[in-house]
Design an enzyme around this catalytic site. Sequence first.
Site, PDB file in Angstrom:
ATOM      1  CG  LEU A  65      61.624 -21.491 -44.813  1.00 40.25           C
ATOM      2  CD1 LEU A  65      62.450 -20.375 -44.202  1.00 40.25           C
ATOM      3  CD2 LEU A  65      60.784 -22.184 -43.745  1.00 40.25           C
ATOM      4  N   PRO A  66      58.049 -21.157 -47.644  1.00 38.60           N
ATOM      5  CG  PRO A  66      55.953 -21.616 -46.747  1.00 38.60           C
ATOM      6  CD  PRO A  66      57.374 -21.391 -46.363  1.00 38.60           C
ATOM      7  CG  ASN A 124      56.817 -18.019 -44.610  1.00 42.00           C
ATOM      8  OD1 ASN A 124      56.252 -18.106 -45.688  1.00 42.00           O
ATOM      9  ND2 ASN A 124      56.141 -17.968 -43.484  1.00 42.00           N
ATOM     10  CB  THR A 182      60.997 -19.860 -55.017  1.00 37.88           C
ATOM     11  OG1 THR A 182      61.505 -21.112 -55.472  1.00 37.88           O
ATOM     12  CG2 THR A 182      60.927 -18.896 -56.193  1.00 37.88           C
ATOM     13  CE  LYS A 212      61.423 -22.304 -58.996  1.00 36.59           C
ATOM     14  NZ  LYS A 212      61.351 -22.718 -57.596  1.00 36.59           N
ATOM     15  CE  LYS A 270      56.256 -18.257 -53.234  1.00 39.19           C
ATOM     16  NZ  LYS A 270      57.702 -18.621 -53.291  1.00 39.19           N
TER      17      LYS A 270
END
Length: 329
Positions: free
Chosen positions: A96-97, A101, A127, A202, A277
Amino acid sequence: MAAFLRGSRSVLQTPNRHVDLMLVFCRTMASKTPVGFIGLGNMGTPMAKNLLKNGYPVIATDAFPESCKELQDSGAQILDSPAEVAEKADRIITMLPSSPNVIEVYTGSNGILKKIKKGTLLIDSSTIDPAVSKEMAVAAEKMGAVFMDAPVSGGVGAASLAKLTFLVGGVEEEFNAAQELLTCMGANVVYCGQVGSGQAAKICNIMLLAIGMIGTAETMNLGIRLGLDPKLLAKILNMSSGRCWSSDSYNPVPGVMEGVPSANNYQGGFSTTLMAKDLGLAQNTATNTRTPVLLGSLAHQVYRTMCARGYANKDFSSIFQFLREEEGQ
């Protein structure tokens, strides 16, 4: 098998709240049972298709029904909500973004946790903020499920070729069960520690990637301004100490490499919006831990500016084009 797998948790509870060995054993025996997949964007669709290619039935959904067609045509069963997926699958992957979300898909009115079965393994490859991963793990545990964070390194091309790197955080006893699925979609699956540690790894990687890409774009632009041929300059960099992934595998200058976004007007790849983001996540965690990230903060500002200047949907390597346009102002 699935019913026995779910029931085993009540038979062998461990006092330290770790997943019992019987549950782990049973899940490894479940191998080709259906896998749920939620989030069928540029990354999620090729990831889910690789599960199908490896013989796993896939039950999927996405907030945008039109995003489901390609996977449905490949043989997946498409349902209307995450809750419906959770009713039919004991193993669910989400891609998912953003953090909001993820929260909605897991805990919303039609979320996974509304219909989840005990013993379900949840793998989130989004992420997001590590703190949100920890919150989702606690919420899943209350429902008798196991949540692991497993964000990815590698873009759409790597997703299509099943060459992603998965950075996994969660209960170590569950790593083998997660690895079984993740190796169908990636070349590397790395256990990083407890829940949230995959996200931490990450975020660190993405910050270095952004800094490296900006440095590569600035260097290439300077060399071109000094009269150097861009292909020659790239060759020199890649045999010298300045070599990095952005210079040798994802060069931002059009005409230097084939098969990368810079060769396609910066279409595809990893969008500037998503880079901004993710850098925001790095900035937030740096603030929370009082960690100085001078170049990371500057990179965040650069990519936010690019979003405001019309680069939001272009690949993040369009920083080179952005710099060239800045010259003319």
